[in-house]
Design a protein around this motif. Structure first.
Motif, PDB file in Angstrom:
ATOM      1  N   SER A 176     -24.584-155.182  24.058  1.00 30.95           N
ATOM      2  CA  SER A 176     -23.778-154.958  25.255  1.00 30.95           C
ATOM      3  C   SER A 176     -22.788-153.834  25.013  1.00 30.95           C
ATOM      4  CB  SER A 176     -23.044-156.252  25.635  1.00 30.95           C
ATOM      5  OG  SER A 176     -22.174-156.636  24.573  1.00 30.95           O
ATOM      6  N   HIS A 177     -22.404-153.197  26.115  1.00 32.76           N
ATOM      7  CA  HIS A 177     -21.486-152.063  26.016  1.00 32.76           C
ATOM      8  C   HIS A 177     -20.295-152.314  26.929  1.00 32.76           C
ATOM      9  CE1 HIS A 177     -20.049-147.923  25.729  1.00 32.76           C
ATOM     10  NE2 HIS A 177     -19.939-147.939  27.062  1.00 32.76           N
ATOM     11  N   ASP A 179     -17.877-146.185  34.188  1.00 34.83           N
ATOM     12  CA  ASP A 179     -18.719-145.988  32.996  1.00 34.83           C
ATOM     13  C   ASP A 179     -20.168-145.708  33.416  1.00 34.83           C
ATOM     14  OD1 ASP A 179     -19.836-145.948  30.513  1.00 34.83           O
ATOM     15  OD2 ASP A 179     -19.760-148.121  30.203  1.00 34.83           O
ATOM     16  N   ARG A 219     -14.266-149.548  33.147  1.00 30.17           N
ATOM     17  CA  ARG A 219     -15.537-150.245  33.345  1.00 30.17           C
ATOM     18  C   ARG A 219     -16.224-149.802  34.637  1.00 30.17           C
ATOM     19  NH1 ARG A 219     -12.174-154.780  31.561  1.00 30.17           N
ATOM     20  NH2 ARG A 219     -12.755-155.331  29.399  1.00 30.17           N
ATOM     21  N   THR A 246     -22.823-145.427  31.497  1.00 27.92           N
ATOM     22  CA  THR A 246     -23.796-145.773  30.456  1.00 27.92           C
ATOM     23  C   THR A 246     -24.989-146.541  31.007  1.00 27.92           C
ATOM     24  OG1 THR A 246     -22.006-145.859  28.831  1.00 27.92           O
ATOM     25  CG2 THR A 246     -24.084-146.962  28.264  1.00 27.92           C
ATOM     26  N   ASP A 247     -24.752-147.455  31.924  1.00 32.23           N
ATOM     27  CA  ASP A 247     -25.868-148.242  32.452  1.00 32.23           C
ATOM     28  C   ASP A 247     -26.867-147.379  33.204  1.00 32.23           C
ATOM     29  OD1 ASP A 247     -24.745-150.479  31.355  1.00 32.23           O
ATOM     30  OD2 ASP A 247     -23.733-151.117  33.216  1.00 32.23           O
TER      31      ASP A 247
END
Length: 370
Positions: free
Chosen positions: A2-3, A25, A22, A27-28
């Protein structure tokens, strides 16, 4: 794994700052694409990426010799790792279907950094020479220069105190250079002819002698074959016909597929011979030495670089006792069609395909049996 982007913030960060980190972000969204980039240009590059990879790896200099960019990437990177070594030369020549051994000049020579290649076979086409030259120059050490490439014809320069007099050229070695190619090329190819002179040929030459009528005795009833007893009369007849051959210059005559003369080349050797292991003359696997009297006649011709260039011979024969016709010089080594008397008898005519080239010397060696 998880990030959590908020984990990158300091411990003093406000809850609002953690929530914002969050929320924005990426990244996902971008993470899977970023992970997919790892090994993409190595394992399975797309066609659109190849030109950029060629530039990145510095392989543009090889593109004229490996036009398929997938091959260029796969082979070129391995070649770069060994560039400057003999392994690079062998690998690069293998791309165009050749192999060679490398010979460097001895330290005693002024140009000690020169290199020569002995190809494993004759070149397929003259167009291949640019590839052989270019790939070798790219593969050898930077301090080295490719001087010459040869196969089948290798005459070295005379070195006082190191080589035999008369066994080399004075101040040069065999080969020619072509426009746009740095190295010198020296190739040789040999055609062997073993010919039994016919009655028609000997009659045309004016040396025919009628047989005495005595037939040779044979052992024909045994399983291991025929063994002939040759009497003195038959041997003397053969020797007499061989000795009566026309004097003067002998020439090889080359014909194209249509039967037209391409040109004539002066023979460099003509001698009555007898079989002798280790003799100076060779036809196939047999060796011969000069002999008098003899029932065998050896003739040999060696064309010069460029003789007949642009033509392909389909047959070759020999003419005896001929001299060049005007306006050709008496000592000419190569004559075009019309350079000799067309009515002279041609003997030992054999079919052989010979593609004349600027870098190839053609050798024709023949044994004529009487």
């Amino acid at each position: 794994m998880s990030h959590d982007a908020a984990a990158l913030l300091p411990t003093s960060a406000h809850v609002f700052e953690r929530t914002l980190a969050r929320a924005v972000d990426p990244t996902d969204v971008l993470g899977p694409s970023i992970d997919a980039l790892h090994g993409l240009k190595i394992n399975n590059p797309t066609a659109s990426m190849l030109p950029y990879l060629v530039y990145e790896y510095g392989l543009g200099m090889l593109s004229p010799y490996l036009p398929n960019l997938y091959d260029l990437i796969g082979e070129g990177v391995d070649w770069e790792r060994v560039r400057g070594t003999p392994a690079a030369v062998h690998q690069a020549l293998g791309w165009i279907g050749y192999s060679a051994s490398i010979e460097y000049a001895p330290p005693r020579r002024r140009y000690w950094n020169t290199a020569q290649l002995q190809l494993g076979r004759l070149r397929n086409d003259e167009a291949d020479l640019a590839g052989i030259d270019g790939l070798t120059w790219l593969s050898i050490p930077l301090r080295s220069d490719l001087w010459r490439v040869w196969h089948g014809h290798d005459v070295r320069p005379l070195e006082y105190g190191w080589t035999s007099w008369g066994n080399g050229y004075y101040g040069d070695d065999s080969g020619v250079r072509l426009d746009g190619i740095r190295a010198k090329f020296s190739f040789g190819r040999t055609v062997y002819i073993d010919h039994e002179m016919t009655g028609a040929e000997l009659t045309a030459l004016g040396v025919w002698i009628e047989p005495t009528g005595t037939e040779a005795l044979t052992w024909g009833d045994f399983s291991w074959g025929d063994f002939a007893w040759v009497d003195d009369a038959a041997l003397a007849r053969s020797r007499s016909m061989a000795a009566a051959m026309p004097t003067g210059t002998a020439w090889a005559v080359f014909f194209d597929a249509g039967g037209d003369v391409i040109g004539y080349r002066r023979c460099r050797a003509r001698s009555g011979v007898a079989p002798q292991p280790g003799g100076p003359y060779r036809v196939g696997a047999s060796y011969f030495r000069p002999a008098t009297p003899a029932v065998l006649l050896f003739v040999e011709v060696l064309t010069d670089f460029g003789d007949g260039y642009g033509f392909t011979a389909a047959a070759v024969g020999f003419v005896f006792g001929a001299e060049p016709l005007a306006p050709h010089k008496p000592g000419a080594a190569w004559l075009p069609a019309g350079g000799l008397d067309p009515d002279l008898p041609i003997v030992a005519l054999h079919e052989h395909t010979i593609e004349f080239g600027r870098t190839v010397r053609e050798r024709v060696a023949a044994i004529l049996r009487f």
